[in-house]
Design a protein around this motif. Sequence first.
Motif, short mmCIF file in Angstrom:
data_model
loop_
_atom_site.label_atom_id
_atom_site.label_comp_id
_atom_site.label_asym_id
_atom_site.label_seq_id
_atom_site.Cartn_x
_atom_site.Cartn_y
_atom_site.Cartn_z
N LEU A 56 -9.61 0.18 -3.08
CA LEU A 56 -9.05 -0.39 -1.87
C LEU A 56 -9.64 -1.79 -1.73
CD1 LEU A 56 -9.79 2.52 0.66
CD2 LEU A 56 -7.98 2.42 -1.04
N VAL A 57 -8.85 -2.74 -1.23
CA VAL A 57 -9.37 -4.08 -0.96
C VAL A 57 -8.91 -4.48 0.45
CG1 VAL A 57 -7.40 -5.14 -2.18
CG2 VAL A 57 -9.47 -6.49 -1.71
N ILE A 58 -9.87 -4.91 1.27
CA ILE A 58 -9.60 -5.21 2.67
C ILE A 58 -10.10 -6.61 2.99
CG2 ILE A 58 -9.97 -4.48 5.06
CD1 ILE A 58 -11.20 -2.03 2.64
N THR A 89 1.02 -4.80 13.54
CA THR A 89 1.82 -4.88 12.31
C THR A 89 1.06 -4.33 11.12
OG1 THR A 89 0.94 -7.11 11.99
CG2 THR A 89 3.08 -6.92 13.10
N ASN A 90 -0.23 -4.09 11.25
CA ASN A 90 -1.09 -3.81 10.10
C ASN A 90 -1.78 -2.45 10.14
OD1 ASN A 90 -0.80 -6.82 10.27
ND2 ASN A 90 -2.03 -6.72 8.41
N ASP A 91 -1.50 -1.65 11.14
CA ASP A 91 -2.20 -0.37 11.28
C ASP A 91 -2.18 0.44 9.99
OD1 ASP A 91 -2.76 -0.80 13.94
OD2 ASP A 91 -1.12 0.40 14.69
N PRO A 125 -4.02 -2.54 -0.86
CA PRO A 125 -4.50 -3.70 -0.10
C PRO A 125 -4.36 -3.49 1.41
CG PRO A 125 -2.24 -4.08 -0.77
CD PRO A 125 -2.60 -2.67 -1.22
N PHE A 126 -5.28 -4.09 2.17
CA PHE A 126 -5.25 -4.04 3.63
C PHE A 126 -5.70 -5.38 4.18
CE2 PHE A 126 -6.20 0.04 1.82
CZ PHE A 126 -5.28 0.88 2.43
N ALA A 166 0.83 -1.21 0.00
CA ALA A 166 0.00 0.00 0.00
C ALA A 166 0.86 1.26 0.00
CB ALA A 166 -0.93 0.00 1.21
N ARG A 167 1.94 1.25 0.77
CA ARG A 167 2.84 2.40 0.77
C ARG A 167 3.43 2.63 -0.62
NH1 ARG A 167 5.97 0.78 6.31
NH2 ARG A 167 4.91 2.20 7.77
#
Length: 406
Positions: free
Chosen positions: A74-76, A229-231, A113-114, A62-63
Amino acid sequence: MAVGQPNTAPLIPIDGVSIGVGCAGIKKPNRQDLVVFQLAPGSSVAGVFTTNAFCAAPVVVAREHLKQGDIRCLVINTGNANAGTGQQGLEDAHETCARLAALKRIEPEQVLPFSTGVIGEYLPMPAIAQALPNVVAAMSPNHWSDAANGILTTDTRAKGCSRQFEYQDETITVTGIAKGSGMIKPNMATMLGFVATNANVAPEILQQLLTAANERSFNRITVDGDTSTNDACILIATGQTEAPAITSADSDVYRHLLKTVSEVMLELAQAIVRDGEGATKFVEIAVEGAKTTEEALSVAYTIGHSPLVKTALTASDANWGRILAAVGRSGVAELDVDLVDIWLDEVQIVSNGERAPGYTEAAGSAVVAQEEITIRVHLNRGEVSDRIWTTDLSHDYVSINADYRS
């Protein structure tokens, strides 16, 4: 278990945002666990991400994609964090982006992605690949509430908020959702947060606005002192309004938007604390009379992370000595303890570094028996004040985390 009543006000759709929600069965069958946002062409997107060195693969991707701009989707996924998964995790995050991009006829770099969930397990890519077409087919501007539920993990309730303001006869809307309940001390954002507005904002100004709003909201909460780790927190501006474009932070419309986005993000941040794993108390810790912001926050977080303070609150035990001890070990240089005053709500428990005259155990116990409590500390050494929000530490917190993977 959660503290206080949830916000049940309807979430207002944002022109230029469409959302699809579906079930991939990533961790549990028949559970909505896959969410897709589609953004109007020309939307600006800003983001803040975890400072944890073991950041998840979707954070890395994502970065990278955000730097390239022109984000369209966006995909979560929930149920699996795709963290601690090495090269395979990166490939899976890239593949997820590529599959969604193919369905929407955009480039993979236009997808962010998230993921959230269990660390150290690979994404079930066949299940995600099979579910994505159905999610895309079901997209609607009105799926904000469904998305709020689709991104949950150990949360007990969805978290969403909408605000509006008028500017030059145009209605500016801000709507946001978030998830988070445990592993909460963000150091940037929350576990996952997605906020959108129909305002027209230049990308660099949007990033500035998000950073400012985030600092006073998601960066002021803690449940257990663990940074995920995912914030990630994303702010989207679709530009679907006739209001003037915001190209400078030195304008009335920027200040109105900053205020409104900050209000939405603070409500979401506090909703995370209210839904903290096993929480029975919602606690505001306000520190006044500090020399610096860092000093004030050091005191506040030392109190907020103290297992002794937090368990005393669970028991509704007005054991104010634990608060006093936390202030003393907070690392404030040359702290004059004889100047420290402490209150529980309006009940003063410490005056000039010792038990306040007139304080009674009954008065303190009455305060800590409440669901919502304010601990206020005055250091009497400067002019700076700051505050954070946290929870107590109950038996249920231990049970939730002991049983998390089972």
